[in-house]
Structures are given as structure tokens and as C-alpha cells.
Design a protein around this motif. Structure first.
Motif, PDB file in Angstrom:
ATOM      1  N   SER A  31      41.986  12.222  86.185  1.00  0.00           N
ATOM      2  CA  SER A  31      42.416  12.173  87.652  1.00  0.00           C
ATOM      3  C   SER A  31      40.980  12.883  88.396  1.00  0.00           C
ATOM      4  O   SER A  31      39.768  14.285  87.708  1.00  0.00           O
ATOM      5  CB  SER A  31      42.746  12.501  88.451  1.00  0.00           C
ATOM      6  OG  SER A  31      43.407  14.359  87.642  1.00  0.00           O
TER       7      SER A  31
ATOM      8  N   ALA B 127      52.141  15.405  98.049  1.00  0.00           N
ATOM      9  CA  ALA B 127      52.820  14.629  97.791  1.00  0.00           C
ATOM     10  C   ALA B 127      53.863  14.875  98.267  1.00  0.00           C
ATOM     11  O   ALA B 127      54.696  14.046  98.897  1.00  0.00           O
ATOM     12  CB  ALA B 127      52.975  14.727  95.915  1.00  0.00           C
TER      13      ALA B 127
ATOM     14  N   ASP C  59      49.847   9.968  99.268  1.00  0.00           N
ATOM     15  CA  ASP C  59      49.843   9.426  97.932  1.00  0.00           C
ATOM     16  C   ASP C  59      48.696   9.974  97.052  1.00  0.00           C
ATOM     17  O   ASP C  59      47.702  11.492  97.617  1.00  0.00           O
ATOM     18  CB  ASP C  59      49.011   8.493  98.612  1.00  0.00           C
ATOM     19  CG  ASP C  59      48.380   7.752  96.770  1.00  0.00           C
ATOM     20  OD1 ASP C  59      47.440   8.090  96.827  1.00  0.00           O
ATOM     21  OD2 ASP C  59      48.919   6.668  96.826  1.00  0.00           O
ATOM     22  N   GLU C  60      49.643   9.852  96.212  1.00  0.00           N
ATOM     23  CA  GLU C  60      48.592  10.419  94.546  1.00  0.00           C
ATOM     24  C   GLU C  60      47.631  11.118  94.574  1.00  0.00           C
ATOM     25  O   GLU C  60      47.220  11.954  94.145  1.00  0.00           O
ATOM     26  CB  GLU C  60      49.967  10.328  93.451  1.00  0.00           C
ATOM     27  CG  GLU C  60      49.783  10.696  91.540  1.00  0.00           C
ATOM     28  CD  GLU C  60      50.529  10.543  90.752  1.00  0.00           C
ATOM     29  OE1 GLU C  60      49.695  11.239  89.819  1.00  0.00           O
ATOM     30  OE2 GLU C  60      51.468   9.805  91.235  1.00  0.00           O
TER      31      GLU C  60
END
Length: 212
Positions: free
Chosen positions: A2, A41, A46-47
Motif C-alpha cells: 500500500s 475511510a 475509498d481505502e
């Protein structure tokens, strides 16, 4: 990975310092990024976008690294100062064992005394950067001073070890001089490793001039 993991990995690679202090700092940064992303979040973002926004809010590696490295440089200075201070009793033992009339013994005695003085000067560092630092600012050049004090002690012990080895070969009390040489060599090995780490930290810290 991520965006948060990428950011933390890049920051980890950019920093130098004691492993425990560095791990704790990186963990705090990671947790802060996760908390910020979670807040986005919860607001409906959106994540993936939440992670990118968290990274944006925290700043670039160029923004974060100087302050983080300064903190780690102080931590490394404390660690190096403790290491140097703990060798002081061994240095005093070397000084006592090395005393004699041979030129090489006299040289070793003077060098050991220099190393002991450097160790004692470094002894104040944990106090200045510890409890006292809550009331007084940490001296700007303290990490550099610790690096140079450690370098002085380490170099003096290295030459003292050689001097004691020569003196042991020439003297009748070679057993005592050999023991002093072994103590000097061990002190040098312990101090030199920590001093190198301190000099690297000082060199990476833009708030400090390079230690040479």
C-alpha cells in the motif's frame, strides 16, 4: 504494498540510528499513518485513496527525514556516550597496569589517560539528553562532540594497544602488560563500533556539520 507501506519503507531506508529507537519511531509513524487513513475511510473515502491522502498529510520523505534523523542522532549520541562511559573503569585499569619506565609504557599510559578523559567527558551526555533535556534544550553540537570524544578515545586505545604489545615484548612484567593490552584492545573494539554509528548519524543529520 500500500502507499503507507511504501512510505514507511522509504523512510526506514533513509534513516540511521540505534535499532530499538529506530524501530519505535518507525512504528509510531506507521500507526499514525494508519490512524489518519482510518479517519478518511470512516468519512467515506475509498481505502486506497484514504491511504494516499494519509501519506500526503504526513509529508514527503524529504519533509520527514530531517526531524526523524535528528531524533535518532540524539539517541545514537546517548548510546555512544553510555558505551564510552562504561569503558572508563577498563581504561583506568589499563592506565594502572601500563605504568612503568619503558618509553612504550609511558606512551601507553599517556594515551590511556587521554582516552579516559574523553570517556569522562562523554559521561554527561545521557543526563543532558535525558531528564535535564525536558527543562533545557539539547546543545546543538552535542552529537558531534560525542562523536569526536569517542573517536579520540578509540584512536588513543588503538595506539595504546600497539604500544603495550611492544612494551610487553621488551619488559619482564610482560604478563601485566599483555593483560593491559587485551583490555585496551577490547575497549577499542567496543567503542569504535558505536562511534562509527554516531559519526554516520551526524553526517546524515542536516542540523549537524559533518564529523569528518
Amino acid at each position: 504494498m500500500s502507499p503507507i507501506d511504501d512510505h514507511v519503507a522509504a523512510l526506514t531506508a533513509a534513516l540511521r540510528g540505534p535499532e530499538r529507537a529506530k524501530s519505535r519511531l518507525i512504528e509510531e509513524m506507521h500507526d499514525g499513518l494508519l490512524d489518519t487513513a482510518a479517519a478518511y475511510a470512516d468519512a467515506g473515502v475509498d481505502e486506497g485513496e484514504a491511504a494516499r491522502l494519509a501519506v500526503r498529510d504526513f509529508g514527503t520523505i524529504q519533509d520527514l527525514a530531517p526531524a526523524c534523523q535528528h531524533e535518532l542522532t540524539i539517541a545514537q549520541a546517548r548510546h555512544t556516550a553510555r558505551t564510552i562511559t562504561l569503558t572508563a573503569p577498563f581504561l583506568l585499569a589499563c592506565w594502572y597496569l601500563a605504568r612503568g619506565d619503558l618509553l612504550w609504557q609511558q606512551l601507553a599510559t599517556h594515551l590511556t589517560l587521554i582516552a579516559t578523559v574523553a570517556a569522562l567527558l562523554a559521561a554527561a551526555t545521557p543526563a543532558v539528553t535525558g531528564t535535564l533535556a525536558r527543562r533545557l534544550p539539547t546543545p546543538h553540537r552535542l552529537p558531534l562532540a560525542v562523536a569526536w570524544a569517542g573517536t579520540t578515545a578509540s584512536a588513543a586505545m588503538a595506539v595504546a594497544t600497539l604500544s603495550l604489545a611492544v612494551a610487553a615484548a621488551l619488559a619482564t612484567n610482560w604478563l601485566l602488560l599483555t593483560a593491559a593490552g587485551a583490555l585496551a584492545a577490547a575497549s577499542h573494539a567496543v567503542v569504535a563500533t558505536s562511534v562509527r554509528a554516531c559519526r554516520r548519524c551526524v553526517g546524515l543529520n542536516p542540523a549537524q556539520p559533518a564529523a569528518g
